[in-house]
Design a protein around this motif. Sequence first.
Motif, mmCIF file in Angstrom:
data_model
loop_
_atom_site.group_PDB
_atom_site.id
_atom_site.type_symbol
_atom_site.label_atom_id
_atom_site.label_comp_id
_atom_site.label_asym_id
_atom_site.label_seq_id
_atom_site.Cartn_x
_atom_site.Cartn_y
_atom_site.Cartn_z
ATOM 1 N N LYS A 1 39.200 83.340 -34.628
ATOM 2 C CA LYS A 1 39.799 83.366 -33.283
ATOM 3 C C LYS A 1 41.324 83.386 -33.373
ATOM 4 O O LYS A 1 41.995 84.136 -32.631
ATOM 5 N N GLU A 2 41.874 82.576 -34.270
ATOM 6 C CA GLU A 2 43.334 82.539 -34.440
ATOM 7 C C GLU A 2 43.893 83.879 -34.904
ATOM 8 O O GLU A 2 45.057 84.191 -34.654
ATOM 9 N N ARG A 3 43.072 84.670 -35.591
ATOM 10 C CA ARG A 3 43.510 85.985 -36.074
ATOM 11 C C ARG A 3 43.243 87.092 -35.068
ATOM 12 O O ARG A 3 43.431 88.270 -35.381
ATOM 13 N N GLY A 4 42.801 86.710 -33.889
ATOM 14 C CA GLY A 4 42.602 87.690 -32.824
ATOM 15 C C GLY A 4 41.345 88.519 -32.960
ATOM 16 O O GLY A 4 41.224 89.581 -32.338
ATOM 17 N N TYR A 5 40.381 88.054 -33.749
ATOM 18 C CA TYR A 5 39.147 88.820 -33.932
ATOM 19 C C TYR A 5 38.303 88.796 -32.659
ATOM 20 O O TYR A 5 38.304 87.827 -31.900
ATOM 21 N N ILE B 1 25.056 78.094 -34.089
ATOM 22 C CA ILE B 1 25.910 79.193 -33.632
ATOM 23 C C ILE B 1 25.820 79.332 -32.118
ATOM 24 O O ILE B 1 26.834 79.520 -31.428
ATOM 25 N N GLY B 2 24.603 79.201 -31.577
ATOM 26 C CA GLY B 2 24.429 79.284 -30.128
ATOM 27 C C GLY B 2 25.187 78.192 -29.392
ATOM 28 O O GLY B 2 25.800 78.443 -28.340
ATOM 29 N N GLU B 3 25.165 76.973 -29.943
ATOM 30 C CA GLU B 3 25.882 75.868 -29.312
ATOM 31 C C GLU B 3 27.389 76.078 -29.388
ATOM 32 O O GLU B 3 28.123 75.764 -28.444
ATOM 33 N N LEU B 4 27.862 76.606 -30.512
ATOM 34 C CA LEU B 4 29.300 76.800 -30.700
ATOM 35 C C LEU B 4 29.829 77.963 -29.871
ATOM 36 O O LEU B 4 30.982 77.950 -29.437
ATOM 37 N N GLN B 5 28.984 78.956 -29.642
ATOM 38 C CA GLN B 5 29.445 80.195 -29.001
ATOM 39 C C GLN B 5 30.128 79.938 -27.660
ATOM 40 O O GLN B 5 31.131 80.570 -27.332
ATOM 41 N N GLY B 6 29.617 78.981 -26.896
ATOM 42 C CA GLY B 6 30.179 78.726 -25.571
ATOM 43 C C GLY B 6 31.596 78.204 -25.581
ATOM 44 O O GLY B 6 32.255 78.185 -24.533
ATOM 45 N N THR B 7 32.097 77.795 -26.745
ATOM 46 C CA THR B 7 33.453 77.231 -26.834
ATOM 47 C C THR B 7 34.473 78.235 -27.363
ATOM 48 O O THR B 7 35.637 77.885 -27.523
ATOM 49 N N LEU B 8 34.046 79.484 -27.640
ATOM 50 C CA LEU B 8 34.890 80.407 -28.399
ATOM 51 C C LEU B 8 35.539 81.503 -27.566
ATOM 52 O O LEU B 8 36.204 82.379 -28.124
ATOM 53 N N GLY B 9 35.351 81.484 -26.261
ATOM 54 C CA GLY B 9 35.990 82.503 -25.440
ATOM 55 C C GLY B 9 35.510 83.900 -25.778
ATOM 56 O O GLY B 9 34.299 84.174 -25.786
ATOM 57 N N ASP B 10 36.462 84.790 -26.108
ATOM 58 C CA ASP B 10 36.129 86.202 -26.346
ATOM 59 C C ASP B 10 35.541 86.466 -27.727
ATOM 60 O O ASP B 10 35.059 87.571 -27.990
#
Length: 566
Positions: free
Chosen positions: A351-355, A385-394
């Motif tokens: 995310k920090e690398r704009g991926y 992964i499903g639980e984490l996905q909701g916190t990752l924005g785009d």
Amino acid sequence: MKQGRERDLKLKDLVRALRTYADGFALLGDEGRAMGYRRAAASLERWGRLPGAEDLGEIPGIGPTLAQVLFHLLEGREPAVEGELRQKIPPGVWELLELPGVGPGTARTLWTHGIESPRQLAEAPLEKLLTFPGLGEKKARALKEAALAYVERPPGFLLGRAWPAAEAIKGLFQKKGILLWEAGALRRREPLLEGMLLVGVRGEEGLPQEGLAELSLREEESPFGLRWKGAFREIPLEVRWVRRESFGWALYHWTDPEGEGKPLPPLPEGFPPPPRVLLSEEDPFGLAPLPAEEAVFAFLKKPWIPPELRPFPERLRGSLVTLSSWQGELHAHTTESDGTDSLEAMAMGAKERGYRYLAITDHSAHLKVARGLDETRLLRQREAIGELQGTLGDLVLLHGTEADILPDGTLDVPPSLSLDWVVASIHSQFHLPPSENTARILRALSTGKVDVLGHPTGRLLGRRPSYEADWEKIFQKAREMGVAMEINANPMRLDLPASLAFRALQEGLPLAVNTDAHSVEDLDLRIFGVWQARRAGARPEDVVNTWSLEAIREWRGQRCPRRNKA
């Protein structure tokens, strides 16, 4: 045994040092101390961050002796244990540990029977090796082949080591108001280099003598003109100095593989001065490599060729891929297998690398040495992964695996599990005959479950050669099944080789340029993969990582009917 301390220390450097010491004691037959260092390394890894001196007493499993070792490492000093091991173990025995398939146990067996280096192993009669305990004919032959490949490896330094060193040199000089530019094999981004060649522009006031002393270089007049020679971080270094009017001419000739070893020809009559470009207030010459070289090509009435393709201009088919078009990573590991960063950390790094997307591809169950995931653990990972996905924005996480291709071509993927992305790779039995290697890969591709063939030739630069196979047949099957070829961006691999990647592109195959990241830091290795793709002539549209997630899903969907026929 090298524990280089020329860059900022990280947690994984401490863990690696402890494991190296563990290997050393195992070589000496002191399994008690070896186990202590292994446990300390594991405990430090679980601690999860670089400790300060005040933390050392708080880390479970780290007693006073190991705390002192870690304190010395944190202070940039050599622990006494390192000197002890270096004194007791010959350098060549440490080199044995660099061979594929050689751990401390095998290295100790070889050492105690008089084999103290890879060269001695390569030259030892097979009959002698067969008398060693635990060495059957198959393993003995594999060890001899690995040792032979090691001693016959081409001399050179990895681009992944030389380029950061060159950047450090350039940074030192930039602080003094002097810019240096890369030339030669370094600028062509060749995976293995004999040294670093830089070009500097000399003004009327002369050269900075403090830079000469700081880098311990010697100044000399030569057929190349005035130059500085020496070594930096143990890599041979040459800085050639030219006048401003010769800057573009020098880059043109000394980037060319035929010209870098020859003196600079005189400037042609009527040759224009390099265009002035405002780079920074510190740059007194107003120079930039591309405009200066483009002026040379224009003067010579030649089409512009990017530096990576100077040896292979026939590969140029349009604008080459660049890092600016990157959208995501499609081969990454976490602590669930042999990665050193957690799922959450890898996702935040992407995310920090704009991926826009990140494929989590931990090893499959067969690769037990890497703690590969079976179906039960894969299902748990999918939930995480499903639980984490909701916190990752785009950022979209893809759930995948790096599936082992077994010697018979079976793909190590749970048959009932549907995954977002499958990297298929060979991790064992590298010495099969070419026909068996080919059949093995063809069978795996024919399953219809593979998205990308990972590090396809299995090479480790300077350590293990590519295995032989019929790549025309493999590329044809990949095209039929809709499979991409990986360019693994790890500087130890850069696999596919550029020549094979070019052939893959000619066959109409897309390339997936992946870092095979085992840590957040590894995500930044992508630049080496981009350079390798450029050496193959890859355009942005040729590289899966430049596609949108929607385009990737459409590409996968288009080949699903072909998969169902498999």
